[in-house]
Motif scaffolding. Structure first.
Motif, PDB file in Angstrom:
ATOM      1  N   LEU A 355       0.856  -1.185   0.000  1.00  0.00           N
ATOM      2  CA  LEU A 355       0.000   0.000   0.000  1.00  0.00           C
ATOM      3  C   LEU A 355       0.897   1.241   0.000  1.00  0.00           C
ATOM      4  N   LEU A 356       0.612   2.182  -0.874  1.00  0.00           N
ATOM      5  CA  LEU A 356       1.405   3.399  -0.989  1.00  0.00           C
ATOM      6  C   LEU A 356       0.738   4.541  -0.242  1.00  0.00           C
ATOM      7  N   GLU A 357       1.565   5.447   0.269  1.00  0.00           N
ATOM      8  CA  GLU A 357       1.025   6.625   0.932  1.00  0.00           C
ATOM      9  C   GLU A 357       0.205   7.439  -0.069  1.00  0.00           C
ATOM     10  N   PRO A 358      -0.944   7.987   0.366  1.00  0.00           N
ATOM     11  CA  PRO A 358      -1.731   8.802  -0.572  1.00  0.00           C
ATOM     12  C   PRO A 358      -0.975  10.060  -0.956  1.00  0.00           C
ATOM     13  N   PRO A 359      -1.162  10.558  -2.158  1.00  0.00           N
ATOM     14  CA  PRO A 359      -0.487  11.799  -2.557  1.00  0.00           C
ATOM     15  C   PRO A 359      -0.879  12.958  -1.663  1.00  0.00           C
ATOM     16  N   ALA A 360       0.033  13.882  -1.498  1.00  0.00           N
ATOM     17  CA  ALA A 360      -0.257  15.068  -0.687  1.00  0.00           C
ATOM     18  C   ALA A 360      -1.371  15.877  -1.344  1.00  0.00           C
ATOM     19  N   PRO A 361      -2.229  16.538  -0.567  1.00  0.00           N
ATOM     20  CA  PRO A 361      -3.327  17.319  -1.145  1.00  0.00           C
ATOM     21  C   PRO A 361      -2.811  18.397  -2.092  1.00  0.00           C
ATOM     22  N   GLY A 362      -3.395  18.450  -3.286  1.00  0.00           N
ATOM     23  CA  GLY A 362      -3.072  19.493  -4.245  1.00  0.00           C
ATOM     24  C   GLY A 362      -1.924  19.197  -5.168  1.00  0.00           C
ATOM     25  N   VAL A 363      -1.294  17.981  -5.075  1.00  0.00           N
ATOM     26  CA  VAL A 363      -0.161  17.684  -5.949  1.00  0.00           C
ATOM     27  C   VAL A 363      -0.426  16.473  -6.830  1.00  0.00           C
ATOM     28  N   GLU A 364      -1.680  15.963  -6.903  1.00  0.00           N
ATOM     29  CA  GLU A 364      -1.970  14.836  -7.760  1.00  0.00           C
ATOM     30  C   GLU A 364      -1.832  15.239  -9.225  1.00  0.00           C
ATOM     31  N   GLU A 365      -1.454  14.259 -10.025  1.00  0.00           N
ATOM     32  CA  GLU A 365      -1.330  14.497 -11.454  1.00  0.00           C
ATOM     33  C   GLU A 365      -2.708  14.472 -12.100  1.00  0.00           C
ATOM     34  N   GLU A 366      -2.829  15.116 -13.260  1.00  0.00           N
ATOM     35  CA  GLU A 366      -4.126  15.199 -13.920  1.00  0.00           C
ATOM     36  C   GLU A 366      -4.626  13.833 -14.360  1.00  0.00           C
ATOM     37  N   GLU A 367      -3.710  12.908 -14.717  1.00  0.00           N
ATOM     38  CA  GLU A 367      -4.147  11.609 -15.194  1.00  0.00           C
ATOM     39  C   GLU A 367      -4.719  10.752 -14.076  1.00  0.00           C
ATOM     40  N   ASP A 368      -4.573  11.165 -12.809  1.00  0.00           N
ATOM     41  CA  ASP A 368      -5.091  10.398 -11.683  1.00  0.00           C
ATOM     42  C   ASP A 368      -6.364  10.993 -11.119  1.00  0.00           C
ATOM     43  N   LEU A 369      -7.036  11.859 -11.847  1.00  0.00           N
ATOM     44  CA  LEU A 369      -8.230  12.500 -11.310  1.00  0.00           C
ATOM     45  C   LEU A 369      -9.318  11.480 -10.991  1.00  0.00           C
TER      46      LEU A 369
END
Length: 803
Positions: A355-369
């Motif tokens: 299990l990976l840590e969730p991305p920090a708020p506001g830094v997700e890439e557009e392809e992961d919306l």
């Protein structure tokens, strides 16, 4: 509608640099550590000691640079590695057991480069046993063997560790800024370090001394405090610990101030720890998952259908959208965080999943919306996302639908049908019979203005509550949102009748979010402490009537559901136990006839005592405060009896003096009880002035002496001038005179003498002068004179022999 979990492939790892090496490491080593960068573009794999090279692999998605490092056989690999949450460029920190620390980053040039190297441990004998990199800091636990001292009977090396911190900030393109080393905790056992977004958890390790292996610490840098918690005991305590002010805690001294946490317990049998945004998840060997919150509170989240197979089995925990995900071998279980219900169980095609840590708020890439807010899983087969199938648009129910839902529930309660009614069924069969004014809204006709005015505020609050729930379901897990939800729910439920489902729902809110629920009660009751340690309230009587009302006659509550008063007492016991007695005293003043305070039911102090547990297992201090503050004669005398057994004389005297003029009989009973102890032994002599003040004003000296004669112990032998060695000293006239003077001054010395002893106590002035002595001239008529006459005239008469 039942939620359906989805497992969607995000990447087969072919778009990562060094994909072949990435798959090889993930498929070959079971003990590899996996880290994800805050933006989700980089993956870090760290092999355990003894694994073939390379031991460190950093892969980047897209055109990013990769990093592979291998160390010779004589040089160990890093103890741990972390990505740093720097928004400008990716960076990572490597920490060795010797204390060597390297910071690597990607600059304008190609590839990774070393930015800075430093030593964490200045001493040669020190070694790092655990390290974590919370936001803007580097925290590590190191062992300092030199100068270790044993405490509390443990081996000398038990408390030979310390926890230190350095600030870690980026410094332009040149490198990093490492602050000075500050020691947070000295002389502590070895701790494992786990960092969430806000807090740092110090958890016990397998090598910890059994006496403290059940204790964990929670450091909140933003709040400047450390919380000492024992999950197995349900206890926690907070202390100030602000690194900016240079605060440092000594572990043995910290525990000496918290004796309740040192109760002998078995070590916490934890299989897996996992930090999340709400706190720290722990999975025990029985398959039970618990959540340790930042304030030290512990609650059970759920129980897995399959328990871990021994301590060596692999497991991973994570959360998303209020759902707990647990990977145990090749099984993925999804549980609801609120109810603990198993939502879905999936069998995977691989038994090595991370299990990976969730991305920090506001830094997700557009392809992961599409997978935003979900959980990411990594294996040799690829990168996957776990989530729920949700509609594209979020539609809130209309005001008419909300009214219809509420009316259906009301109709269900009043009907005799055993099956559950639904709005769809009532609409289809046209079996709903509502008042004409409400039916006009449901059928779409223009409603009367009076009805709209009545329902407008409730519908606005209801829609706002539904909107807040929708936001939280959409992935907003901030603490403020949950607090607002609990406060709104408690305020809404307080406006209902609080029977059945409403009371059960209120119990659920208090169990899940006790702090937020109590905050809503504070505002509803308008509770404010005064300067004398008491509480006052300005709430209307209708609110207090709901608080103090007990269950209806003949109706029993479901198992585990408490009435509102018992629920508030239980919440106070968990949060602020010292405010429970003042709250019960205030409730006794607010109660009216039939409210549960002065009605035929149990008195409030007994309802509060029932929350504390069975008799004998309650906290003694709280039980005494509740009994003394009840104002009931039997309860007060029961508390006084317990205090007398413990010989807390000053506390008993203060309790008796605190009774007002309306309780003269109760005050007199306490005085007689203490008078009996005063007659039997001398341990009350130091408190004689207070005992004199407690003396009833209408008690005469004769009555006092009769009482003392009743309480005096029987003499087994003839009286002696001095007591035997070791025997109890008897009551003396000097001690008794103070009590007799108290009763004498409170009486009426100006009238006729009412007692044989009052003339002794009253001050009648100086005695008359002694008359002068004169010779006796009276003739004796008897042949044998009286001896008293001889005594009085012996100095003036002489005896002659007339024979």
């Amino acid at each position: 509608m039942k939620r359906v979990g989805t497992l969607r492939l995000l990447s087969d790892l072919s778009n990562f640099s060094g994909a072949a090496r990435l798959r090889e490491v993930l498929a070959g080593d079971s003990g590899v550590r996996v880290r994800s960068s805050p933006d989700g573009r980089h993956l870090l794999l760290l092999r355990p000691p003894g694994a073939p090279g390379p031991q460190l692999v950093v892969a980047a998605r897209g055109a990013g640079a990769e990093l592979e490092r291998a160390w010779p056989a004589g040089q160990p690999p890093p103890l741990d590695a972390f990505f740093l949450p720097w928004p400008v460029r990716p960076a990572l920190v490597l920490v060795w057991e010797s204390g060597l620390t390297e910071v690597w980053g990607v600059g304008l040039g190609p590839g990774w480069r070393l930015l800075q190297s430093t030593e964490l441990c200045p001493g040669a004998a020190a070694r790092v046993v655990a390290v974590a990199a919370p936001r803007g800091r580097l925290v590590w636990c190191e062992e300092r063997r030199a100068g270790a001292e044993g405490h509390l009977g443990q081996p000398a090396a038990t408390f030979s560790h310390c926890v230190c911190v350095k600030t870690l900030e980026p410094s332009g393109e040149a490198g990093t800024n490492l602050g000075l080393t500050h020691t947070l905790l000295r002389r502590c056992p070895p701790f494992g370090l786990l960092a969430s977004r806000k807090d740092l958890f110090l958890v016990p390790t397998a090598t910890a001394w059994p006496g403290v292996a059940h204790i964990l610490l929670i450091w909140s840098p933003s709040k400047g405090k450390v919380t000492v918690a024992a999950p197995c005991l349900g206890l926690s305590h907070s202390k100030s610990l602000n690194s900016r002010r240079g605060d440092t805690w000594d572990f043995p001294m910290l525990l000496r101030g918290l004796p309740g946490l040192l109760t002998p317990r078995e070590p916490v049998a934890v299989h897996t720890w996992a930090p999340i945004s709400q706190g720290l998840l722990l999975l025990d060997l029985r398959g039970t998952v618990r959540l340790v919150q930042a304030h030290g509170g512990v609650r059970v989240v759920g129980t897995l259908q399959e328990a871990p197979v021994g301590p060596a089995g692999t497991a991973a925990l994570g959360t998303f959208h209020g759902t707990l995900a647990c990977v145990l071998g090749s099984t993925l279980e999804l549980l609801d965080m609120g109810s603990g219900q198993l939502l879905e169980r999936k069998v995977l095609s691989t038994d090595r999943l991370y299990l990976l840590e969730p991305p920090a708020p506001g830094v997700e890439e557009e392809e992961d919306l599409e997978s935003r807010g979900g959980l990411r899983l990594l294996s040799a087969l690829g990168l996957f996302a776990v989530g729920w199938k949700t509609p594209r648009g979020l539609e809130l129910p209309s005001a008419e639908d909300l009214v219809f839902e509420e009316a259906c529930e009301y109709y269900q309660r009043r009907s005799l049908r055993g099956t559950q009614l639904t709005p769809e069924e009532l609409r289809h069969n046209s079996t709903f019979r509502a008042p004409q004014t409400l039916a006009s809204i449901l059928q779409g006709h223009v409603s009367p203005s009076a009805l709209l005015t009545t329902l407008r505020s409730e519908l606005r609050d209801y829609r706002g509550l539904e909107h807040l729930k929708a936001q939280l379901v959409a992935g907003d897990e901030e603490e403020a949102g949950w607090t607002e939800l609990a406060e709104n729910e408690v305020a809404r439920l307080l406006r209902t009748e609080l029977l059945g489902d409403q009371l059960a729902q209120l119990n659920t809110v208090f169990q899940a979010l006790p702090i937020a629920a109590w905050g809503a009660i504070l505002r509803a009751l308008q509770l404010q402490p005064d300067g004398n340690g008491r509480l006052r309230s300005q709430a209307p009587p209708d609110v207090w009537k709901k608080v103090l009302g007990s269950t209806a006659a003949g109706k029993e509550l479901p198992n585990g559901v408490l009435p509102l008063f018992e629920l508030l007492c239980q919440c106070l016991c968990r949060l602020e136990p010292q405010w429970l007695p003042p709250f019960v005293e205030l409730a006794q003043q607010q109660g009216g006839p039939g409210w549960g305070a002065g009605g035929p039911g149990l008195p409030l102090y007994r309802r509060a005592l029932a929350v504390l547990g069975e008799e004998g297992a309650r906290p003694e201090a709280l039980e005494l405060e509740l009994l003394l503050g009840s104002g009931r004669p039997k309860a007060v005398l029961q508390a006084v009896g317990q205090l007398v057994q413990k010989e807390q004389w000053e506390r008993v005297l203060e309790a008796g003096l605190a009774l007002g003029p309306s309780s003269p009989l109760l005050r007199s009973e306490i005085f007689k009880l203490l008078l009996a102890e005063f007659a039997r032994h001398r341990r009350l002599d130091a408190h004689l002035p207070l005992l004199c003040r407690l003396c009833p004003p209408d008690l005469a000296p004769a009555e006092l002496l009769l009482l003392l004669r009743t309480y005096l112990p029987d003499e087994l032998g003839p009286p002696t001038p001095f007591p035997e060695p070791g025997a109890e000293l008897p009551l003396t006239i000097g001690l008794l005179r103070d009590l007799l003077e108290q009763t004498g001054t409170q009486g009426q010395p100006s009238g006729p003498v009412l007692s044989l002893y009052e003339d002794i106590l009253c001050d009648l002035g100086p005695p008359p002068p002694t008359p002068p002595r004169e010779p006796v001239t009276a003739h004796q008529t008897s042949d044998h004179p009286d001896p008293e006459a001889w005594a009085q005239s012996g100095q003036d008469l002489c005896m002659t022999d007339t024979n």
